[in-house]
Design a protein around this motif. Structure first.
Motif, short mmCIF file in Angstrom:
data_model
loop_
_atom_site.label_atom_id
_atom_site.label_comp_id
_atom_site.label_asym_id
_atom_site.label_seq_id
_atom_site.Cartn_x
_atom_site.Cartn_y
_atom_site.Cartn_z
N TRP A 63 82.66 14.28 -10.25
CA TRP A 63 81.67 12.99 -10.85
C TRP A 63 81.13 13.35 -9.84
N LEU A 64 78.98 13.16 -9.89
CA LEU A 64 78.40 12.52 -9.38
C LEU A 64 77.77 11.69 -10.40
N GLY A 65 77.68 11.29 -9.37
CA GLY A 65 76.00 9.91 -10.28
C GLY A 65 74.98 9.12 -10.20
N THR A 66 74.43 8.88 -10.07
CA THR A 66 73.49 7.67 -9.63
C THR A 66 72.58 6.59 -10.61
N HIS A 67 72.09 6.10 -10.39
CA HIS A 67 71.08 5.03 -10.81
C HIS A 67 69.81 4.98 -12.20
N VAL A 68 70.03 3.74 -12.71
CA VAL A 68 69.15 4.41 -14.09
C VAL A 68 67.87 3.79 -13.45
N ASP A 69 66.57 4.69 -14.48
CA ASP A 69 64.94 5.13 -14.01
C ASP A 69 65.19 5.92 -13.10
N PRO A 70 65.87 6.62 -12.33
CA PRO A 70 66.20 7.22 -11.03
C PRO A 70 65.01 7.98 -10.51
N ASP A 71 64.87 7.47 -8.93
CA ASP A 71 63.18 7.95 -8.18
C ASP A 71 64.03 9.47 -7.59
N GLY A 72 62.92 10.27 -6.59
CA GLY A 72 63.31 10.99 -5.98
C GLY A 72 64.26 11.68 -5.27
N ASP A 73 64.70 9.98 -4.57
CA ASP A 73 66.24 10.02 -4.04
C ASP A 73 67.63 10.09 -4.43
N ALA A 74 67.44 9.22 -5.17
CA ALA A 74 68.84 9.37 -6.15
C ALA A 74 68.47 10.64 -6.95
N ILE A 75 67.76 12.01 -7.16
CA ILE A 75 67.81 12.36 -7.96
C ILE A 75 68.01 13.69 -6.80
N GLY A 76 67.35 13.41 -6.37
CA GLY A 76 67.60 14.47 -5.00
C GLY A 76 69.16 14.83 -4.22
N SER A 112 55.76 8.04 -19.50
CA SER A 112 57.27 7.80 -19.96
C SER A 112 56.96 6.21 -19.15
N ALA A 113 58.35 5.69 -18.81
CA ALA A 113 58.66 4.90 -17.71
C ALA A 113 58.87 5.45 -16.59
N GLY A 114 59.43 6.15 -16.72
CA GLY A 114 60.02 7.24 -15.36
C GLY A 114 59.01 7.32 -14.95
N ASP A 115 57.38 8.14 -15.24
CA ASP A 115 56.45 8.49 -13.95
C ASP A 115 55.28 7.64 -13.68
N THR A 116 55.89 6.10 -13.72
CA THR A 116 55.50 5.74 -12.82
C THR A 116 54.98 4.73 -11.78
N SER A 117 56.15 5.17 -11.33
CA SER A 117 56.06 5.30 -9.89
C SER A 117 54.85 5.28 -9.09
N ASP A 118 53.84 6.24 -9.14
CA ASP A 118 52.56 6.37 -8.25
C ASP A 118 51.33 5.40 -8.40
N ILE A 119 51.87 4.58 -9.85
CA ILE A 119 51.28 2.95 -9.66
C ILE A 119 51.79 1.81 -8.85
N THR A 120 52.84 2.18 -8.77
CA THR A 120 53.48 1.29 -7.99
C THR A 120 53.32 1.13 -6.74
N ARG A 121 52.93 2.30 -5.74
CA ARG A 121 52.52 2.56 -4.49
C ARG A 121 51.27 2.68 -4.42
N LEU A 122 50.47 2.60 -5.68
CA LEU A 122 48.56 2.18 -5.15
C LEU A 122 48.09 0.96 -5.00
N LEU A 123 49.27 0.14 -5.83
CA LEU A 123 49.10 -1.60 -5.53
C LEU A 123 49.80 -1.39 -3.97
N GLN A 124 50.72 -1.49 -3.75
CA GLN A 124 51.22 -1.22 -2.47
C GLN A 124 50.42 -1.29 -0.94
N SER A 125 49.29 0.15 -1.31
CA SER A 125 47.83 0.14 -0.53
C SER A 125 46.90 -0.53 -0.40
#
Length: 335
Positions: free
Chosen positions: A28-41, A244-257
């Motif tokens: 069994w392989l499991g990863t974290h909640v609200d996964p990102d690309g590294d989690a699913i990849g 969806s909540a999982g599709d907001t990672s690009d917003i975080t990246r924009l703020l970081q810029s």
């Protein structure tokens, strides 16, 4: 991987994890909640490798894959259940048991041997074998060392998944955690059949219009608090824009810029009323202690937490944590 090999402290754990995998027939392989690309990849990449080695593999995650990983081979077969009747359970990219969400219960975790593979410096270790290497830029990068210990080949499907993990966690090889080891791993995966251009296109240049519209709403909430910036989004806005909540990672990246703030916080209300907090910072500024104060963790420049609502109270708690626990480049701030 040449001279860029895992540290000596990690190598014995990699060997022990490989031994556990070698003895197991069902994994069994499991990863974290609200996964990102590294989690699913990482989840899917290791799954492909182990299936090719003759193992029966279950890939699990509480939440659905993010946009940049939803089209990876095998993503449609991810389940949402904790380990049950398997020979081995492996947690990937999860900094602690809380990050596994509903996939973790003490009873389910105790039924079989367990392995943790992760690169978060805040991970305390919660497996029978803990392969934790904060020097790795991503869990996908670290998995290549485990795959080598298994003597297993990397198929084109596995390479695509693992490259997605490396690219997304390094923001396209732009973070300070990126090393020659990261670049060598990416080169190797490209040689195995993964397309860097396609992975980058999915990760950084494929935003739905709804997400762009939501971004405008988030920017309207942006406030400057000394050296910090805080932005927020309510669950009602997510519903109104159809994002969806999982599709907001690009917003975080924009703020970081943003050039002026040394650290930014994106505070997002969940459907259940809890609040997810994403913290990002410029090189040399560590937001990990602020995340830890909120009950979370992560990396110096990328950390997060899940805290209780309501949203206004959560935003206030985040501001307090930033001011109390983040040391500024000039030495001011946290002790």
């Amino acid at each position: 991987m040449g001279d860029d090999v895992p540290g000596r402290a990690v190598a014995p754990a990699i060997a022990a994890a490989a031994e556990h995998i070698g003895r197991a027939a069902t994994i069994w392989l499991g990863t974290h909640v609200d996964p990102d690309g590294d989690a699913i990849g990482s989840l899917l990449g290791l799954g492909h490798v182990l299936r090719a080695a003759g193992k029966t593999v279950v890939c699990a995650c509480q939440d659905r894959p993010p946009r940049e990983a939803a089209g990876l081979p095998g993503a449609d077969a991810i389940v949402h259940a904790p380990p049950d009747a398997v020979d081995l359970a492996i947690a990937l990219d999860a900094a602690d048991t809380r990050r596994l969400g509903r996939l973790y219960t003490p009873e389910a975790w105790a039924r079989q041997p367990t392995v943790v593979v992760d690169h978060h410096v805040s991970n305390p270790g919660f497996g029978d074998v803990d392969v934790i290497d904060p020097a790795a830029a991503s869990t996908a990068e670290l998995l290549l060392d485990l795959i080598d210990a298994l003597g297993a080949p990397v198929s084109a499907a596995a390479a695509e998944c693992l490259l997605t993990g490396i690219v997304t966690d390094t923001l396209g090889f732009r973070t300070s955690s990126t090393t020659p080891r990261s670049l060598a791993a990416a080169q190797r995966l490209m040689g195995a059949g993964a397309s860097l251009a396609e992975v980058c296109q999915r990760a950084f240049f494929n935003q739905p219009l709804a997400t762009l519209r939501l971004t405008g709403r988030v920017l309207d909430t942006l406030t400057v608090d000394g050296p910090f910036v805080v932005a927020q989004i309510a669950r009602a806005d997510l519903a109104r824009f159809g994002v969806s909540a999982g599709d907001t990672s690009d917003i975080t990246r924009l703020l970081q810029s943003a050039a002026e703030p040394v650290a930014v916080a994106f505070v997002r209300e969940r459907a259940d009323g809890d609040v997810d907090v994403s913290l990002r910072s410029h090189p040399g500024v560590d937001v990990g202690p602020a995340a830890a104060a909120l009950g979370g963790g992560g990396h110096p420049q990328a950390a997060g937490a899940r805290i209780s609502g309501p949203l206004d109270a959560a935003v206030a708690a985040v501001r307090d944590a930033l001011h109390a626990h983040v040391r500024l480049p000039d030495g001011r701030g946290a002790p």
